[in-house]
Design a protein around this motif. Structure first.
Motif, PDB file in Angstrom:
ATOM      1  N   LEU A  63       0.816  -1.214   0.000  1.00 54.56           N
ATOM      2  CA  LEU A  63       0.000   0.000   0.000  1.00 54.56           C
ATOM      3  C   LEU A  63       0.851   1.267   0.000  1.00 54.56           C
ATOM      4  N   ILE A  64       1.912   1.268   0.798  1.00 56.28           N
ATOM      5  CA  ILE A  64       2.804   2.431   0.815  1.00 56.28           C
ATOM      6  C   ILE A  64       3.479   2.592  -0.545  1.00 56.28           C
ATOM      7  N   SER A  65       3.848   1.488  -1.164  1.00 57.15           N
ATOM      8  CA  SER A  65       4.457   1.549  -2.497  1.00 57.15           C
ATOM      9  C   SER A  65       3.483   2.101  -3.526  1.00 57.15           C
ATOM     10  N   LEU A  66       2.231   1.711  -3.437  1.00 56.36           N
ATOM     11  CA  LEU A  66       1.229   2.241  -4.364  1.00 56.36           C
ATOM     12  C   LEU A  66       1.035   3.743  -4.173  1.00 56.36           C
ATOM     13  N   ILE A  67       1.061   4.204  -2.939  1.00 60.14           N
ATOM     14  CA  ILE A  67       0.962   5.640  -2.667  1.00 60.14           C
ATOM     15  C   ILE A  67       2.145   6.376  -3.284  1.00 60.14           C
ATOM     16  N   VAL A  68       3.333   5.813  -3.155  1.00 60.40           N
ATOM     17  CA  VAL A  68       4.524   6.434  -3.733  1.00 60.40           C
ATOM     18  C   VAL A  68       4.428   6.456  -5.255  1.00 60.40           C
ATOM     19  N   ILE A  69       3.911   5.383  -5.839  1.00 53.98           N
ATOM     20  CA  ILE A  69       3.742   5.350  -7.298  1.00 53.98           C
ATOM     21  C   ILE A  69       2.836   6.491  -7.754  1.00 53.98           C
ATOM     22  N   VAL A  70       1.707   6.644  -7.100  1.00 56.75           N
ATOM     23  CA  VAL A  70       0.766   7.703  -7.477  1.00 56.75           C
ATOM     24  C   VAL A  70       1.404   9.077  -7.310  1.00 56.75           C
ATOM     25  N   PHE A  71       2.074   9.295  -6.181  1.00 56.91           N
ATOM     26  CA  PHE A  71       2.721  10.586  -5.930  1.00 56.91           C
ATOM     27  C   PHE A  71       3.804  10.873  -6.966  1.00 56.91           C
ATOM     28  N   TYR A  72       4.621   9.883  -7.287  1.00 62.43           N
ATOM     29  CA  TYR A  72       5.720  10.069  -8.228  1.00 62.43           C
ATOM     30  C   TYR A  72       5.202  10.370  -9.632  1.00 62.43           C
ATOM     31  N   VAL A  73       4.179   9.638 -10.048  1.00 62.16           N
ATOM     32  CA  VAL A  73       3.627   9.833 -11.391  1.00 62.16           C
ATOM     33  C   VAL A  73       2.941  11.194 -11.498  1.00 62.16           C
ATOM     34  N   MET A  74       2.293  11.633 -10.420  1.00 59.77           N
ATOM     35  CA  MET A  74       1.605  12.923 -10.457  1.00 59.77           C
ATOM     36  C   MET A  74       2.574  14.102 -10.462  1.00 59.77           C
ATOM     37  N   THR A  75       3.747  13.952  -9.857  1.00 60.33           N
ATOM     38  CA  THR A  75       4.687  15.069  -9.751  1.00 60.33           C
ATOM     39  C   THR A  75       5.734  15.103 -10.855  1.00 60.33           C
ATOM     40  N   ASN A  76       5.926  14.011 -11.573  1.00 65.26           N
ATOM     41  CA  ASN A  76       6.946  13.949 -12.617  1.00 65.26           C
ATOM     42  C   ASN A  76       6.329  13.526 -13.936  1.00 65.26           C
ATOM     43  N   LYS A  77       6.801  14.146 -15.006  1.00 62.06           N
ATOM     44  CA  LYS A  77       6.387  13.717 -16.340  1.00 62.06           C
ATOM     45  C   LYS A  77       7.391  12.677 -16.823  1.00 62.06           C
ATOM     46  N   ILE A  78       6.924  11.438 -16.891  1.00 63.43           N
ATOM     47  CA  ILE A  78       7.803  10.327 -17.247  1.00 63.43           C
ATOM     48  C   ILE A  78       7.095   9.403 -18.223  1.00 63.43           C
ATOM     49  N   ASP A  79       7.886   8.546 -18.830  1.00 63.42           N
ATOM     50  CA  ASP A  79       7.352   7.498 -19.686  1.00 63.42           C
ATOM     51  C   ASP A  79       6.768   6.408 -18.788  1.00 63.42           C
ATOM     52  N   PRO A  80       5.473   6.110 -18.899  1.00 63.53           N
ATOM     53  CA  PRO A  80       4.859   5.153 -17.976  1.00 63.53           C
ATOM     54  C   PRO A  80       5.439   3.745 -18.085  1.00 63.53           C
ATOM     55  N   ILE A  81       5.788   3.298 -19.265  1.00 64.47           N
ATOM     56  CA  ILE A  81       6.346   1.958 -19.424  1.00 64.47           C
ATOM     57  C   ILE A  81       7.716   1.874 -18.772  1.00 64.47           C
ATOM     58  N   LEU A  82       8.529   2.895 -18.951  1.00 60.91           N
ATOM     59  CA  LEU A  82       9.844   2.937 -18.317  1.00 60.91           C
ATOM     60  C   LEU A  82       9.704   2.943 -16.800  1.00 60.91           C
ATOM     61  N   PHE A  83       8.739   3.700 -16.299  1.00 64.35           N
ATOM     62  CA  PHE A  83       8.526   3.746 -14.853  1.00 64.35           C
ATOM     63  C   PHE A  83       8.105   2.385 -14.307  1.00 64.35           C
ATOM     64  N   VAL A  84       7.185   1.717 -14.992  1.00 68.37           N
ATOM     65  CA  VAL A  84       6.719   0.405 -14.533  1.00 68.37           C
ATOM     66  C   VAL A  84       7.872  -0.595 -14.521  1.00 68.37           C
ATOM     67  N   ILE A  85       8.683  -0.587 -15.562  1.00 67.26           N
ATOM     68  CA  ILE A  85       9.824  -1.511 -15.623  1.00 67.26           C
ATOM     69  C   ILE A  85      10.804  -1.226 -14.491  1.00 67.26           C
ATOM     70  N   ASN A  86      11.142   0.039 -14.270  1.00 65.94           N
ATOM     71  CA  ASN A  86      12.087   0.397 -13.217  1.00 65.94           C
ATOM     72  C   ASN A  86      11.531   0.080 -11.834  1.00 65.94           C
ATOM     73  N   PHE A  87      10.310   0.512 -11.571  1.00 65.03           N
ATOM     74  CA  PHE A  87       9.758   0.351 -10.228  1.00 65.03           C
ATOM     75  C   PHE A  87       9.580  -1.118  -9.873  1.00 65.03           C
ATOM     76  N   PHE A  88       8.995  -1.898 -10.770  1.00 65.99           N
ATOM     77  CA  PHE A  88       8.741  -3.283 -10.430  1.00 65.99           C
ATOM     78  C   PHE A  88      10.004  -4.139 -10.441  1.00 65.99           C
ATOM     79  N   SER A  89      11.022  -3.746 -11.183  1.00 68.90           N
ATOM     80  CA  SER A  89      12.291  -4.476 -11.072  1.00 68.90           C
ATOM     81  C   SER A  89      12.900  -4.250  -9.689  1.00 68.90           C
TER      82      SER A  89
END
Length: 112
Positions: A63-89
């Motif tokens: 749950l804390i990780s999901l909160i961080v994901i939402v916060f990070y995606v909302m504050t930074n403009k990033i490629d979503p596929i790159l973010f998913v690969i990095n975060f889940f690795s």
């Protein structure tokens, strides 16, 4: 971690990493340490609650990780596929490490 240092250093493959990668890595290392310690002491305590403590800690980490994901995606403009690969690795490597360590502790507890 060594692979990331190699890829970001001499090979200069920074296009494969999200901005502030090390912040996410440090956060996951910290939260994994906390969850591991809670689970470890829950196992050492024994009794009926050891499974609830371990599973509760893992759910709270998710749950804390999901909160961080939402916060990070909302504050930074990033490629979503790159973010998913990095975060889940990162997430899966720390989860694998945590489960391995907990299983080692359970094995020693069973042998006693």
């Amino acid at each position: 971690m060594g692979l990331v240092l190699i890829l970001q250093g001499p090979l200069a493959l920074k296009a494969f990493f999200i901005p502030k990668f090390w912040v996410i890595f440090g956060f996951m290392a910290g939260i994994t340490l906390i969850v591991y310690l809670v689970s470890y002491f829950g196992i050492k305590k024994g009794g009926e609650n050891q499974i609830l403590i371990s599973m509760g800690a893992v759910v709270i980490r998710l749950l804390i990780s999901l909160i961080v994901i939402v916060f990070y995606v909302m504050t930074n403009k990033i490629d979503p596929i790159l973010f998913v690969i990095n975060f889940f690795s990162i997430y899966l490597s720390f989860t694998t490490f945590e489960i391995y360590c907990l299983l080692l502790n359970l094995r020693h507890q069973i042998k006693k």
